[in-house]
Motif scaffolding. Structure first.
Motif, short mmCIF file in Angstrom:
data_model
loop_
_atom_site.label_atom_id
_atom_site.label_comp_id
_atom_site.label_asym_id
_atom_site.label_seq_id
_atom_site.Cartn_x
_atom_site.Cartn_y
_atom_site.Cartn_z
N UNK A 12 12.86 -7.56 -8.45
CA UNK A 12 13.07 -8.22 -7.16
C UNK A 12 12.68 -9.68 -7.24
N UNK A 13 11.60 -9.96 -7.95
CA UNK A 13 11.18 -11.34 -8.15
C UNK A 13 9.96 -11.76 -7.37
N UNK A 14 9.43 -10.89 -6.51
CA UNK A 14 8.20 -11.19 -5.78
C UNK A 14 7.22 -10.05 -6.03
N UNK A 15 6.22 -10.29 -6.83
CA UNK A 15 5.26 -9.25 -7.19
C UNK A 15 4.13 -9.24 -6.15
N UNK A 16 3.77 -8.07 -5.63
CA UNK A 16 2.67 -8.04 -4.66
C UNK A 16 1.38 -8.61 -5.26
N UNK A 17 0.64 -9.35 -4.44
CA UNK A 17 -0.65 -9.86 -4.92
C UNK A 17 -1.67 -8.73 -4.95
N UNK A 18 -1.41 -7.68 -4.20
CA UNK A 18 -2.26 -6.49 -4.20
C UNK A 18 -1.34 -5.28 -4.08
N UNK A 19 -1.40 -4.39 -5.06
CA UNK A 19 -0.55 -3.20 -5.12
C UNK A 19 -1.49 -2.01 -5.12
N UNK A 20 -1.73 -1.45 -3.95
CA UNK A 20 -2.78 -0.44 -3.75
C UNK A 20 -2.17 0.96 -3.66
N UNK A 21 -2.74 1.88 -4.43
CA UNK A 21 -2.33 3.29 -4.39
C UNK A 21 -3.46 4.10 -3.75
N UNK A 22 -3.15 4.80 -2.66
CA UNK A 22 -4.20 5.60 -2.00
C UNK A 22 -4.45 6.91 -2.73
N UNK A 23 -3.50 7.37 -3.53
CA UNK A 23 -3.76 8.50 -4.42
C UNK A 23 -3.61 9.88 -3.81
N UNK A 24 -2.90 10.00 -2.69
CA UNK A 24 -2.72 11.32 -2.08
C UNK A 24 -1.53 12.05 -2.72
N UNK A 25 -1.51 13.37 -2.56
CA UNK A 25 -0.45 14.19 -3.15
C UNK A 25 0.84 14.04 -2.35
N UNK A 26 1.92 13.81 -3.07
CA UNK A 26 3.23 13.69 -2.47
C UNK A 26 3.57 14.97 -1.69
N UNK A 71 0.86 -1.19 0.00
CA UNK A 71 0.00 0.00 0.00
C UNK A 71 0.89 1.23 0.00
N UNK A 72 0.67 2.12 -0.99
CA UNK A 72 1.45 3.34 -1.12
C UNK A 72 0.52 4.54 -1.03
N UNK A 73 0.82 5.46 -0.13
CA UNK A 73 -0.05 6.61 0.07
C UNK A 73 -0.01 7.58 -1.11
N UNK A 74 1.17 7.72 -1.76
CA UNK A 74 1.33 8.66 -2.87
C UNK A 74 2.11 7.98 -3.99
N UNK A 75 2.16 8.65 -5.15
CA UNK A 75 2.98 8.12 -6.24
C UNK A 75 4.33 8.83 -6.35
N UNK A 76 4.65 9.66 -5.36
CA UNK A 76 5.96 10.30 -5.34
C UNK A 76 6.16 11.35 -6.40
N UNK A 77 5.08 12.00 -6.83
CA UNK A 77 5.16 12.93 -7.96
C UNK A 77 5.97 14.18 -7.67
N UNK A 78 6.24 14.47 -6.39
CA UNK A 78 7.02 15.67 -6.05
C UNK A 78 8.49 15.35 -5.83
N UNK A 79 8.91 14.13 -6.15
CA UNK A 79 10.29 13.74 -5.93
C UNK A 79 11.25 14.39 -6.91
N UNK A 80 12.53 14.13 -6.67
CA UNK A 80 13.56 14.62 -7.59
C UNK A 80 13.56 13.77 -8.85
N UNK A 81 14.20 14.28 -9.88
CA UNK A 81 14.32 13.55 -11.15
C UNK A 81 15.80 13.46 -11.48
#
Length: 262
Positions: free
Chosen positions: A75-89, A39-49
């Protein structure tokens, strides 16, 4: 009959999940019925490039979502559920605390993982998003445990040993790199060695953790400077954490696995 091993990793940004428990996940991927939820709260859109990455501030969030998926494939182990909460970074603390708790609580009740891994009150780097999602996850875990059912046996906070932190800072000073200052946001924050409750030897799978890290190309200048895969493997060969619940009893030994005793 014992429950199948399962873990929910609840963090703020893509790449937060790459440290702390990726090695443990690799060590347990072949356990019967093993289930890994991310579960990831944001997609990291405000990060560095990082240089050479053709993302822009407008496209970085989408770019990092792809990097996250690529990282777990590498890595070789894919999450069975990859959830994005969609909040702003950078703005997770501005979300209502109750809203955050309820979002995480709903996932915990649906999944009922044995182990929940998140940030402690230090956020490891003091990042406001880390602290906010960790605090909400702690409360969501507490509430979810009040609902009868399987799982929800252990809540862990990723951590950095103070002795390791001091060793890293000694090297940084010797090589002319700014030392980490735990009073500053975005700087590492250690916990006392005696507060570490779990330490997993992940050296056998450290190369897999690094393979995942390398897929976070847009953040490579932030993750470790300069990029040195051999050093990365040493860094991720141990995964220390603090038992937020249940607390380790006085005199009990440090656990050597996230699922030990479950």
């Amino acid at each position: 009959m014992n429950e199948p091993h399962s873990i929910a990793v609840i963090v703020a940004h893509p790449d937060d999940d790459a440290y702390g428990c990726a090695g443990s996940i690799a060590l347990h991927e072949h356990d019967p019925g093993f289930r890994f939820v991310l579960v990831l709260a944001t997609d990291g859109a405000a990060g560095q490039i990082s240089a050479g990455v053709p993302a822009t501030p407008e496209t970085l969030g989408a770019w990092r979502r792809v990097e996250s998926a690529n990282a777990w494939r590498a890595h070789g182990t894919i999450p069975v559920r990859h959830e994005w909460l969609g909040y702003d970074d950078g703005h997770v603390p501005e979300v209502g605390f109750e809203e955050l708790v309820q979002r995480v609580h709903a996932i915990l009740l649906q999944e009922r993982p044995q182990v929940v891994a998140t940030f402690g009150p230090d956020g490891i780097t003091g990042h406001r998003d880390h602290i906010a999602i960790g605090r909400a996850t702690d409360e969501a875990f507490r509430r979810a445990r009040q609902v009868p059912g399987p799982g929800l046996r252990r809540l862990v906070h990723g951590a950095i040993r103070a002795s390791v932190f001091e060793r890293w800072n000694t090297v940084r000073r010797r090589t002319g790199v700014e030392a980490w200052d735990p009073n500053l946001e975005y700087h590492l924050r250690p916990v006392p060695d005696e507060a570490i409750d779990i330490e997993v030897d992940t050296s056998a799978v450290s190369w897999r953790v690094v393979a995942g890290l390398l897929e976070h190309r847009s953040q490579r200048d932030v993750l470790m400077e300069p990029v040195n895969t051999r050093r990365w493997q040493r860094v991720v060969s141990r995964e220390p954490s603090v038992l937020a619940w249940p607390p380790r009893g006085a005199g009990e030994p440090v656990l050597t696995d996230l699922f030990e005793g479950l």
